[in-house]
Design a protein around this motif. Structure first.
Motif, PDB file in Angstrom:
ATOM      1  N   SER A 161      13.085   6.976   7.027  1.00 26.80           N
ATOM      2  CA  SER A 161      12.046   7.215   6.194  1.00 26.80           C
ATOM      3  C   SER A 161      11.287   5.865   6.032  1.00 26.80           C
ATOM      4  CB  SER A 161      12.615   7.873   4.769  1.00 26.80           C
ATOM      5  OG  SER A 161      13.472   6.725   4.201  1.00 26.80           O
ATOM      6  N   LEU A 162       9.901   6.210   5.630  1.00 28.25           N
ATOM      7  CA  LEU A 162       9.079   4.882   5.406  1.00 28.25           C
ATOM      8  C   LEU A 162       8.686   4.781   4.033  1.00 28.25           C
ATOM      9  CD1 LEU A 162       7.279   2.708   6.654  1.00 28.25           C
ATOM     10  CD2 LEU A 162       5.508   4.670   6.624  1.00 28.25           C
ATOM     11  N   LYS A 163       9.075   3.550   3.480  1.00 28.87           N
ATOM     12  CA  LYS A 163       8.409   3.198   2.126  1.00 28.87           C
ATOM     13  C   LYS A 163       7.324   2.189   1.878  1.00 28.87           C
ATOM     14  CE  LYS A 163      10.680   0.328  -0.934  1.00 28.87           C
ATOM     15  NZ  LYS A 163      11.901  -0.026  -1.766  1.00 28.87           N
ATOM     16  N   ILE A 164       6.249   2.693   1.544  1.00 34.02           N
ATOM     17  CA  ILE A 164       5.225   1.895   1.110  1.00 34.02           C
ATOM     18  C   ILE A 164       5.032   1.541  -0.209  1.00 34.02           C
ATOM     19  CG2 ILE A 164       2.617   1.752   1.412  1.00 34.02           C
ATOM     20  CD1 ILE A 164       2.805   4.186   3.351  1.00 34.02           C
ATOM     21  N   SER A 165       4.983   0.086  -0.244  1.00 30.67           N
ATOM     22  CA  SER A 165       5.116  -0.509  -1.861  1.00 30.67           C
ATOM     23  C   SER A 165       3.620  -0.839  -2.067  1.00 30.67           C
ATOM     24  CB  SER A 165       5.964  -1.697  -1.761  1.00 30.67           C
ATOM     25  OG  SER A 165       7.222  -1.249  -1.370  1.00 30.67           O
ATOM     26  N   ASP A 166       3.485  -0.926  -3.352  1.00 29.91           N
ATOM     27  CA  ASP A 166       2.084  -1.327  -3.850  1.00 29.91           C
ATOM     28  C   ASP A 166       0.887  -0.742  -2.902  1.00 29.91           C
ATOM     29  OD1 ASP A 166       0.401  -4.460  -3.499  1.00 29.91           O
ATOM     30  OD2 ASP A 166      -0.031  -2.911  -5.083  1.00 29.91           O
ATOM     31  N   SER A 167       0.914   0.672  -2.972  1.00 29.30           N
ATOM     32  CA  SER A 167      -0.116   1.321  -2.154  1.00 29.30           C
ATOM     33  C   SER A 167      -1.491   1.002  -2.230  1.00 29.30           C
ATOM     34  CB  SER A 167       0.030   3.006  -2.595  1.00 29.30           C
ATOM     35  OG  SER A 167       1.438   3.357  -1.923  1.00 29.30           O
ATOM     36  N   GLN A 168      -2.418   0.904  -1.049  1.00 30.93           N
ATOM     37  CA  GLN A 168      -3.506   0.477  -1.340  1.00 30.93           C
ATOM     38  C   GLN A 168      -4.506   1.350  -0.854  1.00 30.93           C
ATOM     39  OE1 GLN A 168      -3.700  -3.150   0.929  1.00 30.93           O
ATOM     40  NE2 GLN A 168      -2.361  -4.340  -0.363  1.00 30.93           N
ATOM     41  N   LEU A 169      -5.744   1.512  -1.009  1.00 26.62           N
ATOM     42  CA  LEU A 169      -6.460   2.558  -0.888  1.00 26.62           C
ATOM     43  C   LEU A 169      -6.713   2.833   1.115  1.00 26.62           C
ATOM     44  CD1 LEU A 169      -9.603   2.230  -3.327  1.00 26.62           C
ATOM     45  CD2 LEU A 169      -7.723   3.867  -3.163  1.00 26.62           C
ATOM     46  N   GLY A 170      -6.401   1.539   1.756  1.00 27.53           N
ATOM     47  CA  GLY A 170      -6.438   1.594   2.881  1.00 27.53           C
ATOM     48  C   GLY A 170      -5.283   2.195   3.542  1.00 27.53           C
ATOM     49  N   ASP A 171      -4.343   2.388   2.834  1.00 27.43           N
ATOM     50  CA  ASP A 171      -3.055   2.878   3.359  1.00 27.43           C
ATOM     51  C   ASP A 171      -3.499   4.591   3.622  1.00 27.43           C
ATOM     52  OD1 ASP A 171      -1.030   1.034   1.322  1.00 27.43           O
ATOM     53  OD2 ASP A 171      -1.750   0.635   3.222  1.00 27.43           O
ATOM     54  N   THR A 172      -4.520   4.931   3.204  1.00 24.48           N
ATOM     55  CA  THR A 172      -4.893   6.381   3.368  1.00 24.48           C
ATOM     56  C   THR A 172      -4.923   6.807   4.787  1.00 24.48           C
ATOM     57  OG1 THR A 172      -5.958   6.765   1.114  1.00 24.48           O
ATOM     58  CG2 THR A 172      -6.506   8.158   2.984  1.00 24.48           C
ATOM     59  N   ALA A 173      -4.162   7.582   5.188  1.00 22.22           N
ATOM     60  CA  ALA A 173      -4.278   8.016   6.838  1.00 22.22           C
ATOM     61  C   ALA A 173      -3.020   9.148   7.061  1.00 22.22           C
ATOM     62  CB  ALA A 173      -3.898   6.825   7.534  1.00 22.22           C
ATOM     63  N   MET A 174      -3.159   9.408   8.509  1.00 25.92           N
ATOM     64  CA  MET A 174      -1.980  10.405   8.962  1.00 25.92           C
ATOM     65  C   MET A 174      -0.884   9.282   9.306  1.00 25.92           C
ATOM     66  SD  MET A 174      -2.307  13.739   8.849  1.00 25.92           S
ATOM     67  CE  MET A 174      -1.272  14.101  10.419  1.00 25.92           C
ATOM     68  N   TYR A 175       0.390   9.587   9.131  1.00 24.22           N
ATOM     69  CA  TYR A 175       1.483   8.887   9.429  1.00 24.22           C
ATOM     70  C   TYR A 175       2.300   9.759  10.343  1.00 24.22           C
ATOM     71  CZ  TYR A 175      -0.017   5.164   6.302  1.00 24.22           C
ATOM     72  OH  TYR A 175      -0.516   4.266   5.635  1.00 24.22           O
ATOM     73  N   PHE A 176       2.666   9.157  11.592  1.00 19.59           N
ATOM     74  CA  PHE A 176       3.459   9.775  12.459  1.00 19.59           C
ATOM     75  C   PHE A 176       4.755   8.967  12.780  1.00 19.59           C
ATOM     76  CE2 PHE A 176       0.772  13.017  13.695  1.00 19.59           C
ATOM     77  CZ  PHE A 176      -0.490  12.603  13.660  1.00 19.59           C
ATOM     78  N   CYS A 177       5.925   9.818  12.532  1.00 21.99           N
ATOM     79  CA  CYS A 177       7.178   8.979  12.953  1.00 21.99           C
ATOM     80  C   CYS A 177       7.444   9.560  14.505  1.00 21.99           C
ATOM     81  CB  CYS A 177       8.295   9.975  12.137  1.00 21.99           C
ATOM     82  SG  CYS A 177       9.983   9.385  12.571  1.00 21.99           S
ATOM     83  N   ALA A 178       8.037   8.582  15.019  1.00 18.14           N
ATOM     84  CA  ALA A 178       8.277   8.751  16.543  1.00 18.14           C
ATOM     85  C   ALA A 178       9.544   8.146  17.123  1.00 18.14           C
ATOM     86  CB  ALA A 178       7.040   7.987  17.228  1.00 18.14           C
ATOM     87  N   PHE A 179      10.181   8.963  17.995  1.00 20.17           N
ATOM     88  CA  PHE A 179      11.392   8.626  18.627  1.00 20.17           C
ATOM     89  C   PHE A 179      11.124   8.100  19.841  1.00 20.17           C
ATOM     90  CE2 PHE A 179      15.905   9.333  19.327  1.00 20.17           C
ATOM     91  CZ  PHE A 179      16.179   9.234  20.677  1.00 20.17           C
ATOM     92  N   GLY A 180      11.600   6.849  20.399  1.00 19.52           N
ATOM     93  CA  GLY A 180      11.450   6.284  21.754  1.00 19.52           C
ATOM     94  C   GLY A 180      12.822   6.261  22.375  1.00 19.52           C
ATOM     95  N   SER A 181      12.717   7.061  23.720  1.00 15.93           N
ATOM     96  CA  SER A 181      13.834   7.062  24.457  1.00 15.93           C
ATOM     97  C   SER A 181      14.078   5.879  25.135  1.00 15.93           C
ATOM     98  CB  SER A 181      13.648   8.132  25.287  1.00 15.93           C
ATOM     99  OG  SER A 181      14.764   8.301  26.249  1.00 15.93           O
ATOM    100  N   ASN A 182      15.348   5.514  25.242  1.00 12.94           N
ATOM    101  CA  ASN A 182      15.789   4.252  26.101  1.00 12.94           C
ATOM    102  C   ASN A 182      15.871   4.747  27.631  1.00 12.94           C
ATOM    103  OD1 ASN A 182      15.929   1.515  26.122  1.00 12.94           O
ATOM    104  ND2 ASN A 182      18.446   1.737  26.062  1.00 12.94           N
TER     105      ASN A 182
END
Lengths: 115, 114
Positions: free
Chosen positions: A76-97
């Motif tokens: 999970s991703l925690k964003i503290s002290d949210s700012q207007l510039g944080d407005t966006a789509m957020y994607f979680c991604a898995f990177g294979s080795n």
């Protein structure tokens, strides 16, 4: 094959407050990488934070931090002290080795920061 | 330093037409990828390349072809466009020998097939 699930299609938060975006994944690999990417209206994909699976310590980048639970396959991703510039789509991604190192993405969470 | 550059940024095609999307990188990365982004589905891998002269299929390769004749370029072709190929296309690159295999993305191409 890996799968990545983001169960929150949309979220909103008041400016200056804290918000947590959820991500779960499924894999049989032991060594891998996890990422959170931000996509603002400009469409550019911007790396927010990354985590190596072999590291127990959770990654932090300024106002952004993760809660990595390897056994539960949760990132999970925690964003503290949210700012207007944080407005966006957020994607979680898995990177294979494995060879190719391709990323597998979740469906995304649209975050709106309200003034 | 341009990084990863995609050409064109926008395109409208008629059903049945063909086109090629170009991805150019100046990062000297070995790996290159083509993804498509559709609402609610995140980014899905179409094709990828682990080096010059090599290509491989990703999750959704049907209707697309790719070529990597030079290390710095990765081309995505649509031979006969269909409305289902309306999407935003992203090229990405990654280094082979890095501790963190993060991907670097181009700015995307919005393709509409009518």
């Amino acid at each position: 094959a890996q799968t990545v699930t983001q169960s929150q299609p949309e979220m909103s938060v008041q400016e200056a407050e804290t918000v947590t975006l959820s991500c779960t994944y499924d894999t049989s690999e032991n060594n891998y990488y996890l990422f959170w990417y931000k996509q603002p209206p400009s469409r550019q994909m911007i790396l927010v934070i990354r985590q190596e699976a072999y590291k127990q310590q959770n990654a932090t980048e300024n106002r952004f931090s993760v809660n990595f639970q390897k056994a539960a396959k949760s990132f999970s991703l925690k964003i503290s002290d949210s700012q207007l510039g944080d407005t966006a789509m957020y994607f979680c991604a898995f990177g294979s080795n494995n060879a190719g190192n391709m990323l597998t993405f979740g469906g995304g969470t649209r975050l709106m920061v309200k003034p | 330093n341009a990084g990863v550059t995609q050409t064109p940024k926008f395109r409208v095609l008629k059903t049945g037409q063909s086109m090629t999307l170009l991805c150019a990188q100046d990062m000297n990365h070995e790996y290159m990828y083509w993804y498509r982004q559709d609402p609610g589905m995140g980014l899905r891998l179409i094709h990828y390349s682990v080096g010059e002269g090599t290509t491989a299929k990703g999750e959704v390769p049907d209707g697309y072809n790719v070529s990597r004749l030079k290390k710095q370029n990765f081309l995505l072709g649509l031979e006969s466009a269909a409305p289902s190929q309306t999407s935003v296309y992203f090229c990405a690159t990654a280094a082979q020998y890095r501790d963190i295999r993060e991907a670097f993305f181009g700015q995307g191409t919005r393709l509409t097939v009518v």
